[in-house]
Design a protein around this motif. Structure first.
Motif, PDB file in Angstrom:
ATOM      1  N   GLY A  32     -58.272  97.625  73.243  1.00 36.34           N
ATOM      2  CA  GLY A  32     -58.261  98.553  74.725  1.00 36.34           C
ATOM      3  C   GLY A  32     -56.235  98.632  74.481  1.00 36.34           C
ATOM      4  O   GLY A  32     -55.566  97.315  73.563  1.00 36.34           O
ATOM      5  N   GLY A  33     -55.590  99.553  75.045  1.00 32.67           N
ATOM      6  CA  GLY A  33     -54.381  99.159  75.874  1.00 32.67           C
ATOM      7  C   GLY A  33     -53.955  98.349  76.643  1.00 32.67           C
ATOM      8  O   GLY A  33     -54.128  97.023  76.959  1.00 32.67           O
ATOM      9  N   GLY A  34     -52.120  98.620  76.610  1.00 38.77           N
ATOM     10  CA  GLY A  34     -51.655  97.429  77.150  1.00 38.77           C
ATOM     11  C   GLY A  34     -50.843  97.881  78.500  1.00 38.77           C
ATOM     12  O   GLY A  34     -49.623  97.853  78.397  1.00 38.77           O
ATOM     13  N   GLY A  35     -51.788  98.432  79.687  1.00 35.24           N
ATOM     14  CA  GLY A  35     -51.734  98.553  80.723  1.00 35.24           C
ATOM     15  C   GLY A  35     -50.763 100.044  80.882  1.00 35.24           C
ATOM     16  O   GLY A  35     -51.136 100.706  79.718  1.00 35.24           O
ATOM     17  N   GLY A  36     -50.529 100.071  81.936  1.00 31.84           N
ATOM     18  CA  GLY A  36     -49.027 101.301  81.776  1.00 31.84           C
ATOM     19  C   GLY A  36     -49.961 102.169  83.839  1.00 31.84           C
ATOM     20  O   GLY A  36     -50.435 101.250  84.142  1.00 31.84           O
ATOM     21  N   ASP A 330     -57.627 108.769  74.699  1.00 31.19           N
ATOM     22  CA  ASP A 330     -57.998 107.474  74.148  1.00 31.19           C
ATOM     23  C   ASP A 330     -57.538 106.241  73.787  1.00 31.19           C
ATOM     24  O   ASP A 330     -57.924 104.733  73.642  1.00 31.19           O
ATOM     25  N   GLN A 331     -56.035 106.894  73.388  1.00 31.56           N
ATOM     26  CA  GLN A 331     -55.257 105.642  72.900  1.00 31.56           C
ATOM     27  C   GLN A 331     -54.466 104.704  74.231  1.00 31.56           C
ATOM     28  O   GLN A 331     -54.352 103.422  73.840  1.00 31.56           O
ATOM     29  N   GLN A 332     -54.537 105.473  75.282  1.00 30.05           N
ATOM     30  CA  GLN A 332     -54.023 104.954  76.280  1.00 30.05           C
ATOM     31  C   GLN A 332     -55.374 104.143  77.231  1.00 30.05           C
ATOM     32  O   GLN A 332     -54.897 103.325  77.574  1.00 30.05           O
ATOM     33  N   CYS A 333     -56.127 104.343  76.552  1.00 26.78           N
ATOM     34  CA  CYS A 333     -57.597 103.544  77.465  1.00 26.78           C
ATOM     35  C   CYS A 333     -57.409 102.562  76.327  1.00 26.78           C
ATOM     36  O   CYS A 333     -58.730 102.018  76.945  1.00 26.78           O
TER      37      CYS A 333
END
Length: 337
Positions: A32-36, A330-333
């Motif tokens: 998983g990514g780091g929020g945003g 994809d990268q963000q999520c």
């Protein structure tokens, strides 16, 4: 019960379920990514159309591989989950007391499969089963029911799980809690998964067909995933796909909700296929969706028209998302492209 027995009984199952639910929630094995910032409704529809559709198809794309490889990281969600449940069986038949209270019972049973009629299954009932190994600082608690069956060499898969009420449509779930010095995990799930992957009696003439309703919550070392697939037995998520050479066409209808803690990409998407999706180079390195149209309703709002283009882009109510945009999701999520 000795320590080796508990390791055989618990650890592979938890590893497989962890991989399966992470795979399902993320559409792959990526983290998983780091929020945003929260995504807009159209962004969510694009993410749901691109990554969400891949997730929904994942259990069918890779179903055949799982049985051969027995590798949850490479396997489909449905098949990996089923393999995990099979590994959860205790070695003794019938009822066995758990070391710190409760019991677990395994019996041979039968179930009615959509794709094969009456099939043989293995049914496991955990009745507040508690296992504690003080010298290993390991504990495992389970409560609920899991039933798994496969026929036609794995071409037909049946997985049913619920709480003690024995009702996959009910409010209670199969639950598992485990901890050791290396990990803490929680699993809650209920529902039914049925897959035909090249089976002899598909319901709609597809190469791959899938009917799923499943609610699941998973926590592993602080990383949480929640899934809501289908809306119970009355309205499951349904997939019918046909493979011809390297081209795969798919009709997907129903609800898919995904929430990955630490990312902005939670969505609940209701899919209605208007024109079959077309996947070129299916299962190849250059696989992409090159055609098709869906109405996707995000978070209970108005339906949005998602149209897939030949260059791998898509539009949401006329707004274009390029392949680069979709890969950024994809990268963000935390999805895997």
């Amino acid at each position: 019960m000795d320590f080796n027995h508990v390791v055989r009984f618990a650890s592979p199952a938890h590893a497989a379920i962890i991989s399966a639910l992470a795979l399902a929630a993320c559409g792959g094995s990526g983290g998983g990514g780091g929020g945003g910032s929260a995504l807009s409704v159209t962004d969510k529809a694009a993410a749901a159309g691109f990554s969400g559709v891949y997730f929904a198809l994942d259990s069918s794309e890779l179903a055949g591989q799982a049985g051969e490889q027995n590798d949850p990281q490479a396997a489909s969600f449905s098949r990996a989950a089923a393999k995990a449940m099979q590994q959860m069986r205790v070695e003794a038949k019938n009822t066995q007391a758990c070391s710190s209270g409760g019991s677990i019972t395994e019996t041979a049973s039968t179930a009615e499969s959509l794709f094969a009629g009456s099939i043989a299954t293995q049914r496991v009932v955990a009745d507040n089963c508690e296992e504690v190994i003080p010298e290993a600082q390991f504990s495992l608690s389970q409560n609920g029911i899991v039933e798994v069956g496969e026929v036609e060499g794995g071409a037909v898969l049946y997985l049913r799980t619920s709480g003690p009420s024995d009702d996959p449509d009910g409010s209670d779930t199969y639950s598992s809690r485990s901890s050791s010095p290396d990990f803490v995990s929680e699993i809650d799930m209920r529902g039914l998964v049925e897959v035909c992957d090249g089976c002899s009696a598909p319901q709609s003439g597809g190469t791959i067909e899938q009917v799923v309703y499943l609610q699941a919550r998973f926590l592993f070392d602080g990383q949480a995933f929640e899934l809501n697939v289908g809306e119970g037995s009355a309205s499951p998520l349904q997939l019918v796909g046909t493979l011809s050479g390297s081209t795969f066409t798919a009709d997907l209808n129903g609800l898919l909700g995904v929430d990955v803690t630490g990312t902005p990409c939670a969505f609940s998407a209701d899919y209605e296929t208007v024109e079959d999706l077309v996947f070129e180079n299916f299962n190849g390195q250059e696989e992409r969706i090159t055609g098709g149209e869906m109405n996707i309703t995000v978070d209970g709002g108005a339906p949005l028209a998602v149209v897939f283009q030949a260059d791998g882009s898509l539009t949401v109510d006329g707004q274009t998302y390029t392949e680069a945009d979709l890969k950024a999701f994809d990268q963000q999520c935390g999805f895997e492209a």
